[in-house]
Design an enzyme around this catalytic site. Sequence first.
Site, PDB file in Angstrom:
ATOM      1  N   PHE A  99       0.667  -1.140  -0.384  1.00  0.00           N
ATOM      2  CA  PHE A  99       0.432  -0.360   0.419  1.00  0.00           C
ATOM      3  C   PHE A  99       0.776   1.291   0.327  1.00  0.00           C
ATOM      4  O   PHE A  99       1.559   1.152   0.462  1.00  0.00           O
ATOM      5  CB  PHE A  99      -1.080  -0.128   1.009  1.00  0.00           C
ATOM      6  CG  PHE A  99      -2.028   1.451   1.492  1.00  0.00           C
ATOM      7  CD1 PHE A  99      -2.841   1.145   0.884  1.00  0.00           C
ATOM      8  CD2 PHE A  99      -1.784   2.760   1.694  1.00  0.00           C
ATOM      9  CE1 PHE A  99      -3.648   2.123   0.560  1.00  0.00           C
ATOM     10  CE2 PHE A  99      -2.558   3.627   1.620  1.00  0.00           C
ATOM     11  CZ  PHE A  99      -3.590   3.403   1.437  1.00  0.00           C
ATOM     12  N   ASP A 137       8.950   2.753   1.232  1.00  0.00           N
ATOM     13  CA  ASP A 137       8.146   4.081   1.764  1.00  0.00           C
ATOM     14  C   ASP A 137       8.653   3.166   3.715  1.00  0.00           C
ATOM     15  O   ASP A 137       8.011   2.374   3.728  1.00  0.00           O
ATOM     16  CB  ASP A 137       7.244   2.752   1.331  1.00  0.00           C
ATOM     17  CG  ASP A 137       5.695   3.407   1.895  1.00  0.00           C
ATOM     18  OD1 ASP A 137       5.873   4.267   2.349  1.00  0.00           O
ATOM     19  OD2 ASP A 137       4.686   3.611   1.049  1.00  0.00           O
ATOM     20  N   LYS A 148       3.079  10.431   8.218  1.00  0.00           N
ATOM     21  CA  LYS A 148       2.510   9.460   9.619  1.00  0.00           C
ATOM     22  C   LYS A 148       3.135  10.097  10.645  1.00  0.00           C
ATOM     23  O   LYS A 148       2.853  11.404  11.266  1.00  0.00           O
ATOM     24  CB  LYS A 148       2.256   8.033   9.253  1.00  0.00           C
ATOM     25  CG  LYS A 148       1.417   7.573   8.188  1.00  0.00           C
ATOM     26  CD  LYS A 148       1.870   6.407   9.189  1.00  0.00           C
ATOM     27  CE  LYS A 148      -0.275   5.698   7.427  1.00  0.00           C
ATOM     28  NZ  LYS A 148      -1.321   5.604   8.341  1.00  0.00           N
TER      29      LYS A 148
END
Length: 407
Positions: free
Chosen positions: A135, A220, A249
């Site tokens: 993702f 990532d 995040k």
Amino acid sequence: MTNRSTFDDVMVPNYSPLAMIPSHGKGSRLWDEDDNEYIDLAGGIAVSSLGHCHPKLVQTIQQQSEKLWHVSNVMTNQPALRLAKKLTELTFAEKVYFCNSGAEANEAALKLARKYASDKFSSEKTQIISFSESFHGRTLFTVSAGGQAKYSDGFGPLPGDILHATYNDLASVEAIISDKTCAVIIEPVQGEGGVTPASKDFLNGLRALCNQHNATLIFDEIQTGAGRTGELYAYQRYDVVPDILTTAKGIGGGFPIGAMLTTTDIAASLVVGTHGSTYGGNPLGCAVAEVVVDIISDRQLLDNVQAKHLKFIDGLDHINRRHKIFKDIRGMGLLIGCELKPEYHGKAKDLLTLALKHKLLVLVAGPNVMRLAPSLIIPDSDIEQGLMSLDKAIEQFVAEQAPAEQE
């Protein structure tokens, strides 16, 4: 007056939020509008790295809000310069690009990888390799790179020349990588795909393959970064250095900010006008993120993340011995996944809903995995209370799943 039903009236239905609406939070605790108190083991999906309303972050945002919020990228600003300098000092990177989210950071990384390959090698060197169950965000480019069709179905035609290999299977990468490959993008621990850590041999193998084929290796670290694994970034635990790293995040502690980190050589391809972000690098976000980085880069805090990981694992193992619900408990640092046994597959969301009834917030990572991503500084007492609530929720969950007795 607004309430949960207002969402259905006025909001686009791409979310299905819980019935409770939080009103305020402090540390690892949340309160709803009826003043019910919850232990938060979800952390806003690994975002609230220092919990809710950390005093230093509150103070920073208050002070910066009275100075400067936004100036556009026609100018730079001191908070952005300070944050970028600290990130380059703490990581392999020499250059930083700021944006607002993880998807934007990955979008920038993928665009840069293609631009760099075109500039340095060939305009035909465009292939990107990602992994099944990965993702990387919700833009059209990043959702195409992600390895889960459910996120891209119905949005075609999708960006092309993106292939998907099998996570932790180096042979599957060797079978498709070539001199036309410009980049390999990977999560060191797959988050949405089930909280699955990569093996060190696998990441080392990817590094070697990228070197062999002049491809950039993109990590990532949207979910694994900002101290989540017990190091500032997960690549430092694996001792495998990427060419490009993305972060978001937890680095903002709840304030929206993302960044792409890379080397001077690769960054040179993003010349003036090739990419940008209206809000990226704004003083407000960078001031908050600078304080987050100062706090989470402390060695004692990072070591405590691992200590808290062990406390969670010990408690989850104890719960599992009692209820025999989990097939596997895995993860790294304070990113933990508990995979349900086959007889409970597809019911992770049901467990989340029951946990809420026991005043506990947890996450899912797909239909079969319960995910925990609490504050990095969650008190041990909150871990203990949270695990007790989870034990009760699982006891109820297992009882409700049991077949009714025959009369």
